[in-house]
Motif scaffolding. Structure first.
Motif, mmCIF file in Angstrom:
data_model
loop_
_atom_site.group_PDB
_atom_site.id
_atom_site.type_symbol
_atom_site.label_atom_id
_atom_site.label_comp_id
_atom_site.label_asym_id
_atom_site.label_seq_id
_atom_site.Cartn_x
_atom_site.Cartn_y
_atom_site.Cartn_z
ATOM 1 N N SER A 1 0.773 -1.403 0.189
ATOM 2 C CA SER A 1 0.157 -0.069 -0.167
ATOM 3 C C SER A 1 0.935 1.191 0.008
ATOM 4 O O SER A 1 0.262 2.363 0.010
ATOM 5 C CB SER A 1 -1.019 -0.029 1.146
ATOM 6 N N ILE A 2 1.971 1.076 0.048
ATOM 7 C CA ILE A 2 2.815 2.462 0.262
ATOM 8 C C ILE A 2 4.151 2.279 -0.576
ATOM 9 O O ILE A 2 4.939 1.009 -0.661
ATOM 10 C CB ILE A 2 3.264 2.973 1.167
ATOM 11 N N SER A 3 4.525 2.829 -1.575
ATOM 12 C CA SER A 3 5.959 2.809 -2.031
ATOM 13 C C SER A 3 6.686 4.179 -2.303
ATOM 14 O O SER A 3 7.792 4.208 -2.978
ATOM 15 C CB SER A 3 5.622 2.121 -3.577
ATOM 16 N N GLU A 4 6.020 5.358 -1.549
ATOM 17 C CA GLU A 4 6.760 6.628 -1.735
ATOM 18 C C GLU A 4 7.886 6.586 -0.863
ATOM 19 O O GLU A 4 8.169 5.868 0.030
ATOM 20 C CB GLU A 4 5.992 7.572 -1.089
ATOM 21 N N HIS B 1 1.462 5.287 -5.648
ATOM 22 C CA HIS B 1 1.566 3.868 -5.491
ATOM 23 C C HIS B 1 0.982 3.071 -6.534
ATOM 24 O O HIS B 1 1.400 1.912 -6.849
ATOM 25 C CB HIS B 1 1.149 3.506 -4.201
ATOM 26 N N LEU B 2 -0.282 3.292 -6.932
ATOM 27 C CA LEU B 2 -1.084 2.522 -7.662
ATOM 28 C C LEU B 2 -0.898 2.824 -9.353
ATOM 29 O O LEU B 2 -1.282 2.400 -10.216
ATOM 30 C CB LEU B 2 -2.499 2.705 -7.481
ATOM 31 N N ARG B 3 0.083 3.830 -9.358
ATOM 32 C CA ARG B 3 0.413 4.313 -10.592
ATOM 33 C C ARG B 3 -0.767 4.723 -11.756
ATOM 34 O O ARG B 3 -0.765 4.011 -12.679
ATOM 35 C CB ARG B 3 1.263 3.201 -11.398
ATOM 36 N N LEU B 4 -1.555 5.500 -11.192
ATOM 37 C CA LEU B 4 -2.888 5.830 -11.969
ATOM 38 C C LEU B 4 -2.436 6.723 -12.984
ATOM 39 O O LEU B 4 -2.588 8.096 -12.882
ATOM 40 C CB LEU B 4 -3.833 6.332 -10.844
ATOM 41 N N GLY B 5 -1.904 6.348 -14.130
ATOM 42 C CA GLY B 5 -1.350 7.008 -15.256
ATOM 43 C C GLY B 5 -2.368 7.893 -15.991
ATOM 44 O O GLY B 5 -1.943 8.814 -16.355
ATOM 45 N N LYS B 6 -3.721 7.631 -15.566
ATOM 46 C CA LYS B 6 -4.781 8.532 -16.264
ATOM 47 C C LYS B 6 -5.358 9.752 -15.457
ATOM 48 O O LYS B 6 -6.302 10.084 -15.652
ATOM 49 C CB LYS B 6 -5.834 7.475 -16.793
ATOM 50 N N LEU B 7 -4.465 9.758 -14.177
ATOM 51 C CA LEU B 7 -5.194 10.825 -13.499
ATOM 52 C C LEU B 7 -3.963 12.035 -13.370
ATOM 53 O O LEU B 7 -2.877 11.820 -13.416
ATOM 54 C CB LEU B 7 -4.975 10.231 -12.042
ATOM 55 N N THR B 8 -4.627 13.072 -13.476
ATOM 56 C CA THR B 8 -3.921 14.467 -13.808
ATOM 57 C C THR B 8 -4.416 15.538 -12.874
ATOM 58 O O THR B 8 -5.503 15.832 -12.832
ATOM 59 C CB THR B 8 -3.855 14.845 -15.010
ATOM 60 N N PHE B 9 -3.542 15.925 -12.110
ATOM 61 C CA PHE B 9 -3.890 16.883 -11.318
ATOM 62 C C PHE B 9 -3.439 18.368 -11.901
ATOM 63 O O PHE B 9 -2.319 18.559 -12.261
ATOM 64 C CB PHE B 9 -3.297 17.036 -9.693
#
Lengths: 652, 652
Positions: A194-197, B170-178
């Motif tokens: 759950s964490i990789s930062e 962590h989840l590498r949500l590549g389609k998410l942009t802030f």
């Protein structure tokens, strides 16, 4: 030279014995952090176990509270009488000093209740702020101590922990040190689930002094603690550790966290660590090392007593640290009530008036605010406590309400200051876990909230509390004040500042409140509820109201009077205090006539004061977006509606 | 070639006109982020304003919700019919689509209610997770869209925002942009008052793709958006902006945030920006550019319809996205009730049984859990959704409960999945702001909580809810279930999965619950409360109980029967559903005999079901640390005590 490794192993075996004896507990933390803790106590901590309440002691917080046997073992070995062998042997049993999670007992060295993850380090930020403020006020001769917090990965995943990291860096709290237990194991297994930062990088981004080290290497820990003390920034010791180290079956494993221990585990640990002492036994040389370490820890204690005895500000310092109010407090209270505005005025502004007056009259007040200086208006007589200037009595906490609540707890637990927490009532939901802890710890924090109802207006339902009053009235040991005007607002402050063991919430209005038209000669809010002047003798109906709706009830009374209906208006600023009154007073105030309850909130809980068949005028759902006066009409919270309900009850 | 600068200025002037017309509002965001927003819509967004509910649309979230006129201006210019000129001209008024803060109206393009800071970006993480899961299930032909979130500094100060950053990386949500609005201005003044951390470095530490740029440089924004789409990590566009840009009097100032606008401000802005259109007027070439941009945005729309029409999984996809249950759902419900354990079993484990069965029977369920896999046991039939494998239906959210709650909202708002949120009830306080949003948005999230009372045992009062049930019963549009056994647990799931507009909370036990000894042929929990078998005819007393305490009431009934006292036991798994029943049913169940309420929680709110003079057996304060059975005895929550109270009511 003390043998720190053996001191650490003594922690391990006391923890193992305590857990084995109780049949349950979490061994991961005490076994994984034993070297870190022993090194801290041996060479760096300032404490006087014989005088656990010494104001200038270092504060130690166990934020990963499930590892409570680490703290109990430490306190026992350090010589805190209250953490006796008997206390260890009643671990997790009713009445024991050694509860499942640490629960505040400062005479035993337990500085704060931890529990839900993340709150401990947030409280520690509050403690460090308290130290900085008191140091600025009384000087380093009386106040110069550090805050150490043991931290697990869970605390750093929690948002409140992240808020703590950010603000501590911003305020450059150089006397704050986090000792982190980076064991790569979480309840679910590897932390990588759950964490990789990059945690050290995250702290560096927030302006922390970061050292990465092996948490079992005593020399490295010692050097890092020394460096932490030398650095002007808050410090993180990112300690790579092995969970449950010393237990061959469990170390480094998921089960290391809290899998049930067996007697054989102890035997294997003895073999692994070369330990031969019996259960709950501490070898004499190790006891001697612990005693010597604590002698060093108390080095400054005698000098401090001398400095304190000779200090010009001693009396004021003692008053602050004891929590006692100034001698002329009664006069201050009278003055606050007498000066309360009698023109229509938002109660949040009236609260600001009181806060302003107390900047001088009660200088130990420390105001925390979450980026709402202008709309809450509690900074007038104060300047900011910043990284450069610790003399201020106002902290810009940023948009970090949960942290701010936990800091309030930490400041109150630290002692010496009276924290006042200011934001909008909608954010009470963000602060709730910390406010619950204040209630549980019996700490007298004051939580001032503006924008307490649909009176918020067009910002809409997300910002309009309708259920928050009820949610806190349901909480044990919490006083919910909803003052009707400036006098009741001053009264709520007065009562709250006198409280030693009960936190309070003030739900205040953004919009103008009408004065309830009484003088402030006596603090009537102490009774929790009282009948407003303007009615004598028999009554046909009783209107019970709180806050800004009291004015509507007064207006309804006038409408009803025109029709010959005699209505009494009862203002109920604090249910909890009313509940404490003797039954005769309650009966007198409530009367026997039918009742209408009035509050711009959900009815839930009002059944305590209303009988079946009585009426309630309030909210039945979330609010909406429009101007205040439009919303009050839209939701039917008006004098006309109150009068109509009263008529209905009387069959007219 | 579209003129993006003019498109941006159209946003500015619509926002100015909307705020001037309403007499209030926050101009800082729409004026500061106009170029960012216009570039996104002109060249990158995927959307079909003519079909706002198109399942494969990009999701746009305005996390800094006070800047709502940015979103309303965008939606109007993009051609969402529901955001008409009339809607803009009724900004912040009752019934308007354009409320003070965005409130979910997906037909109008408003994807989610934002409001309190930080929640929007946390919801956006949920939306991105939903997309990833659905993409894995149905393939990129049906599901391949992005989530864009406008973000202010306040959202990133909030802990929940920090949790969002950490887990998204962590989840590498590549389609998410802030898209962040780094304008250096906060409500109190300069952001340096309360934050000095290196925000881009903080995102990099969490594994994000970070680009720093001038948020008014359209070419730079365009390139950064393109790069964000190309990168497999979630992306932050850290945009340096000028708050209220275009308003000479206010730009770059603290007052830029929301200081009242004057007509003269508009005149000055026209001069500054070379704008000559009248109030609420959009020059025709600019309208044409917007139309062309939205034509591009909808490029894929027709192709998608064709792919969808030809897709093998079309029926199942449509069912998931419509939120409809499978055709054999009634059978599933019967089966769950029939298979419910009849031996003593913790209700959290019974809930795990249901969750396991639904992994197949209701594959759109997506379980989120906060690092409590083992004690809550809801992963059995599932595997994890990870950075590498999106096919799982279980997300290890880490110790980040507030985020998890907001993700639940985001997943539900995204559509296509049924989120199930699992942790301990004590942490419901951490999730509360997000759970309130679920209620307000009428989203059917299911919040499953274990460890619901002093039954927690020796972990102690910090982990023992006593007031949390009341705090949610006070909340509008929330169902609080406290099932008494496995059958009621299955029933609560069944009802909750059928709910379309009301979230639910299940308060479940760590300790074994006794079966209430009825068959599960009919889902009796639908009535909210019902009389248990075992009593017929007249009664002397009614025992009302919930959860694990129902078994105590049954035991008390037997004790009373020995003395010839006829007691009826009413199980009340869901007060809100009982409240919805017709009065005759309620009267029949409650009876007219004296009542004893029983619940291991505070009495607050129970007055709804108890008359004055009735009795309550429960908690009066926080819990304590010891074994479950010891605590129940210590706090007097026993069959003997219930019987004693019943006798007392009857004067025996």
């Amino acid at each position: 030279m003390t043998d720190i490794q053996s001191m650490a192993n003594a922690i391990r075996f006391l923890a193992i014995d305590t857990i084995l004896n109780a049949g349950e507990g979490h061994q991961g933390v005490p076994l994984g952090m034993a070297e870190i803790a022993a090194t801290l106590y041996a060479n760096h901590l300032k404490a006087a176990p014989a005088d656990p309440l010494w104001p200038d002691r270092d504060r130690v917080v166990l934020s990963n509270g499930h590892g409570s046997t680490l703290l109990y073992s430490l306190l026992h070995l350090a010589g805190y009488d209250a953490v006796s062998l008997d206390a260890l042997q009643t671990f997790r049993r009713l009445g024991s000093t050694c509860a499942g999670h640490p629960e505040i007992e400062q005479h035993a060295g337990i500085e704060i209740t931890t529990g839900l993850l993340g709150q401990g380090i947030a409280c520690a930020v509050g403690m460090a702020v308290a130290e900085a403020r008191l140091n600025a006020e009384f000087g380093g001769d009386l106040v110069d101590h550090r805050t150490w917090a043991f931290v697990g990965d869970g605390c750093l995943q929690e948002g409140v922990g992240q808020e703590a990291v950010s603000l501590a860096g911003h305020l450059r709290l150089g006397k704050l040190t986090f000792l982190s237990d980076d064991n790569h194991i979480t309840d679910d297994g590897d932390t990588m689930l759950s964490i990789s930062e990059d945690v050290p990088a995250r702290f560096r981004a927030a302006g922390w002094h970061v050292q990465e080290l092996d948490g079992h290497d005593i020399a490295a820990v010692d050097a890092a603690l020394a460096a932490a003390k030398d650095d002007p920034r808050p410090s993180l010791l990112a300690c790579r550790t092995t969970i449950a180290r010393g237990l061959p079956r469990l170390q480094g494993q998921r089960g290391g966290h809290s899998a049930p221990l067996k007697p054989q585990d102890r035997e294997e640990a003895c073999a692994e660590l070369g330990w031969s002492a019996g259960s709950f036994e501490v070898p004499e040389p190790v006891r001697a090392d612990w005693a010597q370490a604590m002698q060093r820890a108390a080095t400054d204690y005698g000098d401090w007593q001398s400095r304190h005895a000779a200090h010009d500000d001693r009396a004021e310092f003692d008053r602050w640290t004891s929590g006692a109010l100034p001698e002329d407090w009664a006069g201050t209270g009278s003055r606050l009530r007498a000066q309360a505005a009698l023109e229509p005025r938002a109660t949040i502004l009236s609260s600001g008036d009181v806060c302003d007056a107390l900047a001088e009259a009660l200088p130990e007040t420390l105001v925390l605010c979450a980026d709402l200086e202008a709309p809450t208006n509690h900074k007038r007589g104060r300047h900011a406590l910043t990284a450069q200037d610790r003399s201020g009595s106002y902290v810009h906490c940023g948009v970090r309400e949960h942290l701010m609540g936990a800091m309030t707890d930490g400041i109150a637990a630290h002692g010496g200051l009276r924290p006042v927490n200011v934001t909008y009532l909608a954010f009470a939901d963000y602060e709730r876990p910390a406010m619950r802890m204040a209630a549980l710890m019996e700490l007298p924090g004051l939580f001032v909230f503006s924008h307490d109802s649909i009176g918020v207006g067009s910002n809409g339902p997300t910002h309009q509390p309708v259920e928050i009053l009820a949610s806190y009235r349901a909480m044990p040991n919490f006083r919910v004040f909803r003052p009707a005007d400036a006098i009741e607002t001053a009264e709520a402050w007065e009562i709250s500042m006198e409280s030693r063991r009960t936190p309070a919430l003030l739900a205040l209005s953004k919009q103008d409140a009408l004065p309830v038209r009484r003088d402030g000669a006596e603090n009537l809010s102490r009774r929790g509820a009282y009948m407003l002047p303007g009615h004598e003798g028999a009554r046909d109906v009783t209107l019970l109201a709180t806050g800004t709706e009291v004015a509507l009830a007064v207006e309804a009374r006038a409408l009803l009077a025109e029709e010959g209906i005699r209505a009494a208006v009862v203002s109920m600023p604090c249910w909890e205090l009313f509940e404490e009154q003797d039954p005769a007073y309650r009966a007198e105030v409530l009367g026997t006539a039918p009742r209408v309850g009035v509050e711009a909130a959900m009815e839930f809980g009002w059944q305590r004061w209303l009988d079946r068949g009585d009426a309630f005028v309030g909210m039945t759902d979330f609010g909406a977006s429009d101007r205040t006066e439009v919303l009050y009409r839209h939701f039917g919270i008006t004098a006309e509606r109150i009068a109509e309900e009263a008529r209905g009850l009387l069959g007219r």
